[in-house]
Each structure stands twice: as structure tokens, then as C-alpha cells.
Design a protein around this motif. Structure first.
Motif, PDB file in Angstrom:
ATOM      1  N   LEU A  51       0.830  -1.208   0.000  1.00  0.00           N
ATOM      2  CA  LEU A  51       0.000   0.000   0.000  1.00  0.00           C
ATOM      3  C   LEU A  51       0.864   1.257   0.000  1.00  0.00           C
ATOM      4  CD1 LEU A  51      -2.659  -0.939   2.716  1.00  0.00           C
ATOM      5  CD2 LEU A  51      -2.973  -0.990   0.233  1.00  0.00           C
ATOM      6  N   VAL A  54      -3.622   4.939   3.169  1.00  0.00           N
ATOM      7  CA  VAL A  54      -5.031   4.625   3.420  1.00  0.00           C
ATOM      8  C   VAL A  54      -5.688   5.835   4.058  1.00  0.00           C
ATOM      9  CG1 VAL A  54      -6.662   3.122   4.622  1.00  0.00           C
ATOM     10  CG2 VAL A  54      -4.495   2.179   3.794  1.00  0.00           C
ATOM     11  N   GLU A  83      -3.919  11.578   0.545  1.00  0.00           N
ATOM     12  CA  GLU A  83      -4.912  11.143   1.538  1.00  0.00           C
ATOM     13  C   GLU A  83      -5.606  12.349   2.172  1.00  0.00           C
ATOM     14  OE1 GLU A  83      -5.474   8.168   1.220  1.00  0.00           O
ATOM     15  OE2 GLU A  83      -3.594   7.497   0.323  1.00  0.00           O
ATOM     16  N   THR A  93     -13.824   5.939   3.035  1.00  0.00           N
ATOM     17  CA  THR A  93     -12.559   5.218   3.205  1.00  0.00           C
ATOM     18  C   THR A  93     -11.986   4.810   1.848  1.00  0.00           C
ATOM     19  OG1 THR A  93     -13.143   4.401   5.399  1.00  0.00           O
ATOM     20  CG2 THR A  93     -11.502   3.137   4.148  1.00  0.00           C
ATOM     21  N   CYS A  94     -10.684   5.099   1.642  1.00  0.00           N
ATOM     22  CA  CYS A  94     -10.014   4.791   0.382  1.00  0.00           C
ATOM     23  C   CYS A  94      -8.672   4.122   0.677  1.00  0.00           C
ATOM     24  CB  CYS A  94      -9.750   6.064  -0.434  1.00  0.00           C
ATOM     25  SG  CYS A  94     -11.237   6.954  -0.941  1.00  0.00           S
ATOM     26  N   THR A  95      -8.347   3.118  -0.129  1.00  0.00           N
ATOM     27  CA  THR A  95      -7.063   2.426  -0.013  1.00  0.00           C
ATOM     28  C   THR A  95      -6.301   2.593  -1.314  1.00  0.00           C
ATOM     29  OG1 THR A  95      -7.990   0.772   1.491  1.00  0.00           O
ATOM     30  CG2 THR A  95      -5.935   0.209   0.377  1.00  0.00           C
ATOM     31  N   ASP A  96      -5.076   3.128  -1.229  1.00  0.00           N
ATOM     32  CA  ASP A  96      -4.250   3.335  -2.417  1.00  0.00           C
ATOM     33  C   ASP A  96      -3.208   2.235  -2.479  1.00  0.00           C
ATOM     34  OD1 ASP A  96      -5.424   5.788  -3.391  1.00  0.00           O
ATOM     35  OD2 ASP A  96      -4.619   6.719  -1.583  1.00  0.00           O
ATOM     36  N   GLU A  97      -3.435   1.284  -3.373  1.00  0.00           N
ATOM     37  CA  GLU A  97      -2.570   0.116  -3.460  1.00  0.00           C
ATOM     38  C   GLU A  97      -1.265   0.426  -4.172  1.00  0.00           C
ATOM     39  OE1 GLU A  97      -4.774  -3.054  -5.169  1.00  0.00           O
ATOM     40  OE2 GLU A  97      -6.314  -3.042  -3.602  1.00  0.00           O
TER      41      GLU A  97
END
Length: 307
Positions: A51, A54, A83, A93-97
Motif C-alpha cells: 500500500l 489509506v 490522503e 474510506t479509500c485504499t491506495d494500493e
């Protein structure tokens, strides 16, 4: 949503964020950690192999931002600003892979192909564009260019030095120069062919090759006199000295190499100061390397170049 739309809206949003959070958009570099704390979000750092970062915004909990501490310093700052964009724009909610090409976590920080940007969602486009305008508003870029005695970048080296002044990844400033009308797409593509690692090797002339090209190489001139810059363990400071100038460096900046123009080496002498500093009085390139305790950040006191 096109990237042009995202940048038009994000430019306005970032300006509002600067005003609301009390951030001076002309200050170098813009303190994104301070901005996140002022926004009411919790900022945390930890290694996250898969990641970049997040943004956590779940019902009933305080908003939080988690950034991969294993990224390069510029990539950490840009990810944090990305972010913050999610937070300021009131996203969920966001997840940046790590397969997202936002900020490449490599020592060379190579620019990604422009076609890789086509798969981004509108939410991610807005957060990415927000990060660019938050960390690289026109006033900050203009301030950095003035220190570098430039109206606009002329080559890949200028772009790299500009990225250090702004505290952003090399790839990020390359992309943003077109938004600022400071470079054409042809110039950006040409400059992107030279990696930061290649630029660093040229800046320190390969003198005393480091174990890794991950750390940065700063080229200091008299324009940096009295300035405070943010450096990290392993970074190198290259001071190009003209005749008639003294360079005084504290003892915690050990010398890597020094070369003089035409005479086989500079004259070195110890100065009678409390810092056990060394002075050089010769046209030369001095390379000094930050020697820290291994902590993520260290601060360099102002380097004085006096005639």
C-alpha cells in the motif's frame, strides 16, 4: 471525469484548504503533516509493502490517514497530501494500493507512462490532483524557482532540484509542470528519459559512490545562504564554490570528496570555531553526506556561504 477537470477543481479545493488550514502557499516546503493535524485527521506512519496509503473515514470513528513509511521522503509527503485530499473532499474510506502509479516507491522514482493514468476513478483523480496543487501551488513553485535563479526549468537537472525544494517526487513535479504551463509535453517526455539516479550521479560526479542511490543529492549555491532545508540520513550536499568564497560546514557533515578546478585539489584548513568545521577556499565541488542516527528525518541547520 478527465484529468483536466480534476485539476481545475482540485486547484480551487487546494487553495481553499491552504486558507482554512492556515498554510502559507509560498512557503518551502509546504508542511503536509501540520496541515493534516490542523484538519482534525489522525496521521500515522508504518511499513505497508502493498500500500501507498489509506484514508479511513468510517461512521462513528475519527478520520485517519495511514502512510507507508518505507516510501521515499517525497513519496511519503505526496501520499500524505493525496490522503488529505480524500479527507478535505469528504470522501469515504479509500485504499491506495502499491500498483497505483501515484508515487513510485523506488530509488529512481521513475515517471510512469501517461497512458497508465487512464484507469483512475474520479475520486482518485481528484485526490491525486489535490495533492499536486496542495504541495506545488504556483506561489511555492515560483519561490523555489527564485532560489534556483530560474524562470522555468531548462533540463532534467533543474526539474530534479525543483523537486527537492518542493519536497515532492521527481515524477510528480514532471507531471505538474504542464499544469503550471512551465513545460511542454515534449519537454516532459524528454526529461523523463533521465532517471533521478542518473541525475544524482552527475551532480556528485560519482565521487565516493554511495551504497544506494535512494538518498538525494543537493547542489547548494550562495542563494541558499541562511536557508533551512530538510535533509535525510545519507543525503549528499554538493557545494560549488567560486573563488573568494568560504564554506563552513558542521562536523556532523563528514566530507566524501572535494575536487578543485585545475589544480588537483582544494586547499583545506581547519577553522577555529566551536563546531570543528572545515573551510575551503578554492573553486571546487565539495560533497558531504548526512550522517544521522538512522531516524526517518533529520534537520540541517542553515549552511552559510559567505564572500
Amino acid at each position: 471525469m478527465t484529468w483536466a477537470d480534476a485539476h481545475r477543481l482540485a486547484n480551487i479545493a487546494a487553495a481553499k484548504a491552504h486558507a482554512q488550514l492556515g498554510i502559507d502557499p509560498g512557503k518551502l516546503p509546504i508542511d503536509v503533516a501540520e496541515a493534516i493535524m490542523a484538519s482534525g485527521a489522525i496521521l500515522m506512519w508504518r511499513p505497508m509493502p502493498r500500500l501507498f496509503g489509506v484514508y479511513i473515514n468510517d461512521p462513528g470513528s475519527s478520520p485517519g490517514i495511514l502512510v507507508n513509511s518505507d516510501l521515499t521522503p517525497g513519496a511519503r509527503r505526496f501520499t500524505a497530501a493525496h490522503e488529505l485530499g480524500h479527507h478535505f473532499l469528504e470522501h469515504t474510506t479509500c485504499t491506495d494500493e502499491a500498483d497505483c502509479p501515484s508515487t513510485m516507491p523506488t530509488g529512481d522514482d521513475s515517471i510512469y507512462s501517461l497512458r497508465e493514468r487512464r484507469g483512475w476513478t474520479p475520486t482518485e483523480k481528484m485526490a491525486e490532483a489535490f495533492a499536486a496543487w496542495f504541495l506545488m501551488p504556483r506561489r511555492a513553485v515560483s519561490s523555489a524557482l527564485r532560489v534556483l535563479a530560474l524562470d522555468r526549468p531548462r533540463d532534467a537537472t533543474d526539474v530534479y532540484r525543483l523537486s527537492l525544494m518542493l519536497g515532492v517526487p521527481h515524477a510528480a513535479i514532471l507531471r505538474h509542470l504542464m499544469n503550471l504551463r512551465l513545460a511542454t509535453s515534449d519537454q516532459v517526455r524528454r526529461w523523463s528519459r533521465e532517471s533521478p539516479g542518473q541525475i544524482k550521479r552527475r551532480l556528485d560526479n560519482n565521487l565516493g559512490m554511495p551504497a544506494s542511490r535512494w538518498p538525494d543529492v543537493w547542489t547548494l549555491t550562495p542563494a541558499f545562504d541562511g536557508r533551512t532545508i530538510t535533509v535525510h540520513d545519507g543525503d549528499r550536499l554538493c557545494v560549488r564554490v567560486a573563488a573568494g568564497y568560504d564554506v563552513t560546514a558542521p562536523d556532523w557533515l563528514p566530507e566524501v570528496a572535494a575536487t578543485a578546478a585545475g589544480d588537483g585539489g582544494p586547499s583545506m584548513s581547519s577553522s577555529a570555531t566551536a563546531r570543528s568545521a572545515e573551510s575551503v577556499r578554492s573553486p571546487c565541488l565539495m560533497v558531504r553526506q548526512i550522517r544521522g542516527p538512522g531516524t526517518p528525518f533529520s534537520w540541517m541547520r542553515p549552511t552559510h556561504l559567505s564572500g
